[in-house]
Design a protein around this motif. Structure first.
Motif, PDB file in Angstrom:
ATOM      1  N   UNK A  33       7.380  26.763   1.202  1.00  0.00           N
ATOM      2  CA  UNK A  33       8.139  25.181  -0.026  1.00  0.00           C
ATOM      3  C   UNK A  33       7.151  25.220  -0.641  1.00  0.00           C
ATOM      4  N   UNK A  34       7.760  25.723  -2.277  1.00  0.00           N
ATOM      5  CA  UNK A  34       7.297  24.804  -3.035  1.00  0.00           C
ATOM      6  C   UNK A  34       6.914  23.809  -3.566  1.00  0.00           C
ATOM      7  N   UNK A  35       7.889  22.780  -3.006  1.00  0.00           N
ATOM      8  CA  UNK A  35       7.854  21.679  -2.708  1.00  0.00           C
ATOM      9  C   UNK A  35       6.882  20.456  -1.468  1.00  0.00           C
ATOM     10  N   UNK A  36       6.019  21.456  -0.688  1.00  0.00           N
ATOM     11  CA  UNK A  36       5.745  20.602   0.059  1.00  0.00           C
ATOM     12  C   UNK A  36       4.712  19.787  -0.862  1.00  0.00           C
ATOM     13  N   UNK A  37       4.577  19.249   0.166  1.00  0.00           N
ATOM     14  CA  UNK A  37       3.426  18.187  -0.376  1.00  0.00           C
ATOM     15  C   UNK A  37       2.799  17.268   1.091  1.00  0.00           C
ATOM     16  N   UNK A  38       0.764  17.136   0.909  1.00  0.00           N
ATOM     17  CA  UNK A  38       0.241  16.985   2.118  1.00  0.00           C
ATOM     18  C   UNK A  38      -0.023  15.659   1.977  1.00  0.00           C
ATOM     19  N   UNK A  39       0.383  14.656   3.126  1.00  0.00           N
ATOM     20  CA  UNK A  39      -0.008  13.033   2.719  1.00  0.00           C
ATOM     21  C   UNK A  39      -0.857  12.890   3.690  1.00  0.00           C
ATOM     22  N   UNK A  40      -1.913  12.020   3.730  1.00  0.00           N
ATOM     23  CA  UNK A  40      -3.000  11.720   4.762  1.00  0.00           C
ATOM     24  C   UNK A  40      -3.046   9.548   4.985  1.00  0.00           C
ATOM     25  N   UNK A  41      -3.034  10.140   6.193  1.00  0.00           N
ATOM     26  CA  UNK A  41      -3.138   8.535   6.223  1.00  0.00           C
ATOM     27  C   UNK A  41      -4.534   8.068   6.971  1.00  0.00           C
ATOM     28  N   UNK A  42      -5.505   6.917   6.496  1.00  0.00           N
ATOM     29  CA  UNK A  42      -5.866   6.757   7.162  1.00  0.00           C
ATOM     30  C   UNK A  42      -6.109   5.169   7.910  1.00  0.00           C
ATOM     31  N   UNK A  43      -6.979   4.895   8.580  1.00  0.00           N
ATOM     32  CA  UNK A  43      -6.593   3.404   9.155  1.00  0.00           C
ATOM     33  C   UNK A  43      -7.745   2.928   9.046  1.00  0.00           C
ATOM     34  N   UNK A  44      -8.226   1.364   7.936  1.00  0.00           N
ATOM     35  CA  UNK A  44      -9.295   0.924   8.024  1.00  0.00           C
ATOM     36  C   UNK A  44      -9.474   0.085   9.210  1.00  0.00           C
ATOM     37  N   UNK A  45     -10.679  -0.911   9.709  1.00  0.00           N
ATOM     38  CA  UNK A  45     -11.204  -1.423  10.444  1.00  0.00           C
ATOM     39  C   UNK A  45      -9.943  -2.702  10.617  1.00  0.00           C
ATOM     40  N   UNK A  46      -9.487  -2.720   9.741  1.00  0.00           N
ATOM     41  CA  UNK A  46      -8.662  -4.416   9.807  1.00  0.00           C
ATOM     42  C   UNK A  46      -6.968  -3.477   9.728  1.00  0.00           C
ATOM     43  N   UNK A  47      -6.842  -1.961  10.565  1.00  0.00           N
ATOM     44  CA  UNK A  47      -4.857  -2.426  10.843  1.00  0.00           C
ATOM     45  C   UNK A  47      -4.610  -2.516  11.489  1.00  0.00           C
ATOM     46  N   UNK A  48      -3.613  -2.826  12.257  1.00  0.00           N
ATOM     47  CA  UNK A  48      -2.538  -2.910  10.838  1.00  0.00           C
ATOM     48  C   UNK A  48      -2.082  -4.584  10.133  1.00  0.00           C
ATOM     49  N   UNK A  49      -3.008  -4.713  10.387  1.00  0.00           N
ATOM     50  CA  UNK A  49      -2.893  -6.285   9.465  1.00  0.00           C
ATOM     51  C   UNK A  49      -3.132  -5.865   8.256  1.00  0.00           C
ATOM     52  N   UNK A  50      -3.814  -4.799   7.840  1.00  0.00           N
ATOM     53  CA  UNK A  50      -3.823  -4.324   6.775  1.00  0.00           C
ATOM     54  C   UNK A  50      -3.792  -3.225   6.373  1.00  0.00           C
ATOM     55  N   UNK A  51      -2.905  -2.856   5.080  1.00  0.00           N
ATOM     56  CA  UNK A  51      -2.426  -1.467   5.036  1.00  0.00           C
ATOM     57  C   UNK A  51      -2.820  -0.062   5.312  1.00  0.00           C
ATOM     58  N   UNK A  52      -2.911   0.617   5.540  1.00  0.00           N
ATOM     59  CA  UNK A  52      -3.674   1.788   5.508  1.00  0.00           C
ATOM     60  C   UNK A  52      -4.063   2.613   4.421  1.00  0.00           C
ATOM     61  N   UNK A  53      -4.901   3.407   4.734  1.00  0.00           N
ATOM     62  CA  UNK A  53      -5.548   3.730   3.369  1.00  0.00           C
ATOM     63  C   UNK A  53      -4.697   5.553   2.869  1.00  0.00           C
ATOM     64  N   UNK A  54      -3.770   5.679   1.842  1.00  0.00           N
ATOM     65  CA  UNK A  54      -2.467   7.089   2.492  1.00  0.00           C
ATOM     66  C   UNK A  54      -3.042   7.475   0.679  1.00  0.00           C
ATOM     67  N   UNK A  55      -3.432   8.901   1.152  1.00  0.00           N
ATOM     68  CA  UNK A  55      -4.005   9.577   0.137  1.00  0.00           C
ATOM     69  C   UNK A  55      -3.297  10.247  -0.232  1.00  0.00           C
ATOM     70  N   UNK A  56      -3.438  11.448  -1.539  1.00  0.00           N
ATOM     71  CA  UNK A  56      -2.221  13.268  -1.686  1.00  0.00           C
ATOM     72  C   UNK A  56      -3.431  13.743  -2.771  1.00  0.00           C
ATOM     73  N   UNK A  57      -4.511  13.270  -1.735  1.00  0.00           N
ATOM     74  CA  UNK A  57      -5.954  14.472  -2.387  1.00  0.00           C
ATOM     75  C   UNK A  57      -6.419  15.378  -1.665  1.00  0.00           C
ATOM     76  N   UNK A  58      -5.606  16.315  -1.034  1.00  0.00           N
ATOM     77  CA  UNK A  58      -5.907  17.461  -0.481  1.00  0.00           C
ATOM     78  C   UNK A  58      -6.201  18.289  -1.629  1.00  0.00           C
ATOM     79  N   UNK A  59      -6.748  19.208  -0.468  1.00  0.00           N
ATOM     80  CA  UNK A  59      -6.410  20.780  -2.177  1.00  0.00           C
ATOM     81  C   UNK A  59      -5.204  21.147  -2.458  1.00  0.00           C
TER      82      UNK A  59
END
Length: 184
Positions: free
Chosen positions: A41-67
């Motif tokens: 699919x040409x409209x497919x994309x990749x989401x990366x979610x990382x948990x900080x130390x204080x997760x789930x009380x703080x928001x996870x780090x969401x990134x779309x900087x994947x190659x």
């Protein structure tokens, strides 16, 4: 390993839910990737979610900087690379993060992105592959179709003789040449 039993439970849940799912990838025990859309699919994309130390009380780090998001099989225009669509997707995901703050939300984020893929990508134009090939073919001279001649199949003398033996003087096969004798 993981500081909290809540995180361990979420990690086990993610592993069991996405077991065998080719779109899901665990980068580390606190970092995950999910491909939204089929691989072709040409409209497919990749989401990366990382948990900080204080997760789930703080928001996870969401990134779309994947190659994967930068290449997109040469189909996406420069606008996706310019981050307008990426930022729009991240903004919509952050609204979902705010609604689920304090709870395990990685699965919820991935499913929200899957369910709203069309909404996320509605303003994303897609170049067709033909336009890419046209830009590559600029250096080659175009030969008009009228100058190209279709070559006839070259037959050897033996092939011509066998063909002449099968046909009559007009070049046609005799009536019944492919009939089958049913009585035998």
């Amino acid at each position: 390993f993981l500081p909290c039993s809540v995180l361990q439970m979420e990690l086990e849940a993610l592993r069991s839910i996405y077991e065998g799912d080719v779109c899901f990838r665990e980068l580390s025990p606190v970092s995950f990737q999910y491909r939204i859309g089929e691989s072709g699919d040409p409209k497919a994309f990749l989401i990366e979610v990382s948990w900080p130390e204080t997760y789930p009380q703080t928001a996870p780090v969401i990134s779309m900087d994947a190659f994967f998001n930068n290449t997109m099989q040469l189909s996406f225009t420069v606008s996706f690379r310019s981050s307008a669509i990426k930022q729009s997707i991240l903004d919509k995901l952050m609204v979902e993060v705010e609604a689920n703050l304090g709870t395990a939300m990685t699965y919820t984020l991935f499913e929200y992105a899957k369910d709203n893929k069309e909404l996320f990508m509605e303003n994303q134009p897609v170049n067709t592959v033909t336009s890419v090939s046209n830009s590559i073919a600029i250096g080659t001279p175009d030969v008009p179709a009228s100058k190209k001649k279709d070559k006839k199949e070259q037959l050897s003398k033996t092939q011509k003789r066998k063909l002449a033996d099968k046909t009559d003087n007009k070049g046609e096969l005799p009536r019944g040449w492919n009939w089958v004798d049913v009585i035998k």
